[in-house]
Scaffold this active site. Structure first.
Site, mmCIF file in Angstrom:
data_model
loop_
_atom_site.group_PDB
_atom_site.id
_atom_site.type_symbol
_atom_site.label_atom_id
_atom_site.label_comp_id
_atom_site.label_asym_id
_atom_site.label_seq_id
_atom_site.Cartn_x
_atom_site.Cartn_y
_atom_site.Cartn_z
ATOM 1 N N SER A 106 -40.088 3.084 -13.143
ATOM 2 C CA SER A 106 -38.890 2.395 -12.674
ATOM 3 C C SER A 106 -37.625 3.068 -13.207
ATOM 4 O O SER A 106 -37.394 4.250 -12.953
ATOM 5 C CB SER A 106 -38.968 0.913 -13.059
ATOM 6 O OG SER A 106 -38.016 0.149 -12.371
ATOM 7 N N ASP A 112 -44.013 -3.370 -3.450
ATOM 8 C CA ASP A 112 -43.210 -3.367 -4.670
ATOM 9 C C ASP A 112 -42.075 -4.358 -4.469
ATOM 10 O O ASP A 112 -41.238 -4.183 -3.586
ATOM 11 C CB ASP A 112 -42.663 -1.956 -4.926
ATOM 12 C CG ASP A 112 -41.986 -1.814 -6.283
ATOM 13 O OD1 ASP A 112 -41.388 -2.791 -6.763
ATOM 14 O OD2 ASP A 112 -42.033 -0.706 -6.853
ATOM 15 N N HIS A 157 -45.120 -3.297 -8.613
ATOM 16 C CA HIS A 157 -44.133 -2.455 -9.292
ATOM 17 C C HIS A 157 -44.650 -1.866 -10.603
ATOM 18 O O HIS A 157 -44.518 -0.666 -10.844
ATOM 19 C CB HIS A 157 -42.847 -3.242 -9.544
ATOM 20 C CG HIS A 157 -41.767 -2.409 -10.145
ATOM 21 N ND1 HIS A 157 -41.222 -1.318 -9.504
ATOM 22 C CD2 HIS A 157 -41.143 -2.471 -11.353
ATOM 23 C CE1 HIS A 157 -40.307 -0.758 -10.263
ATOM 24 N NE2 HIS A 157 -40.239 -1.425 -11.397
#
Length: 259
Positions: free
Chosen positions: A93, A194, A224
């Site tokens: 991320s 996600d 995610h």
């Protein structure tokens, strides 16, 4: 402030090939721990720093910004370079964005990048209003824990301080402008489902980097936080193969693959 149990940084001294893993916004090294331990088992030198303001309480994150988070991973990269002949950067991320910026800024000191659901921008009206909203609202509900695997838990904050979110927005815009400076081999994982970072972010990154050795892998069974999800083993095995190929000097003149 004491670090939450399980959120501690992780370090392992191994061979002259080092891997720097960067965790995500409001998360901690716990989200990368299984990956880090498998890399260590294979003999690599591994570092997973705890970013400032993370792993304790959300009030601490409110007092930090992107300069603090980037400075921490930059220091870790320099320390790895002092001990290793090759270093790879990787992240989840926001950690993926940190890994990409390290590659852009450090050039040949980074041998390759692995990014898992990397963030490229904050989306929606919420993001557009942050410059004003952050002065009116302290926090919004957290983003941690987007995992499909039953029983898997991510250690992360249940609130997002908007001052820190605004700093993240600024950082991601900065990184987007620097992506053409990324020339290293890139392995990018993207989850089909996600709820935090849309597929458009990965597409944007792939369209802007200057790397010619690029592989994109779509994860069908994870959300995610894929590093703790049902595709975690695939991420580990593919990244081990990627690093192993480049660390041995084989296949550096790669071709672009899509999967």
């Amino acid at each position: 402030m004491p670090v939450l149990p399980g959120a501690e940084p992780y370090h392992h001294q191994g061979t002259e090939v080092g891997v720097l893993l960067c965790h995500g916004f409001t998360g901690s090294p716990q989200s990368l721990r299984p990956w880090a331990e498998r890399l260590a088992e294979r003999g690599f030198t591994v570092s997973v720093p705890l970013l400032p303001g993370h792993g304790t309480r959300w009030e601490d994150l409110r007092l930090t910004g992107w300069q603090d988070w980037y400075a921490e991973v930059d220091r870790e990269l320099r320390a790895l370079r002092d001990r290793c002949s090759q270093v790879f950067t990787a992240g989840l991320s926001m950690g993926g964005a940190l890994a990409l910026r390290l590659a852009a800024k450090h050039g040949g000191d980074v041998s390759g990048v692995v990014a898992v659901n990397p963030a490229n921008r904050l989306h929606g009206l919420f993001a557009q209003s942050l410059p004003v909203t952050r002065h009116l609202v302290r926090t919004v509900p957290g983003i941690a824990g987007d995992i499909a695997k039953e029983g898997a838990v991510e250690i992360g904050y249940d609130r997002v301080p908007l001052h820190a979110a605004h700093s993240l927005r600024t950082f991601l815009r900065l990184v987007d402008g620097e992506l053409p400076q990324v020339t290293q081999p890139l392995l990018l994982f993207r989850s089909r489902e996600d709820r935090v970072v849309p597929a458009a972010d990965s597409a944007r990154i792939l369209s802007r980097v200057s790397s010619t050795d690029v592989t994109e892998i779509v994860l069908e069974q994870s959300r995610h936080v894929a590093t703790l999800d049902q595709d975690a083993d695939r991420i580990i095995e593919e990244s081990l193969a990627f690093i192993g190929r480049l660390a041995t000097g084989a296949g550096k003149e790669g071709t672009t693959a899509r999967g």
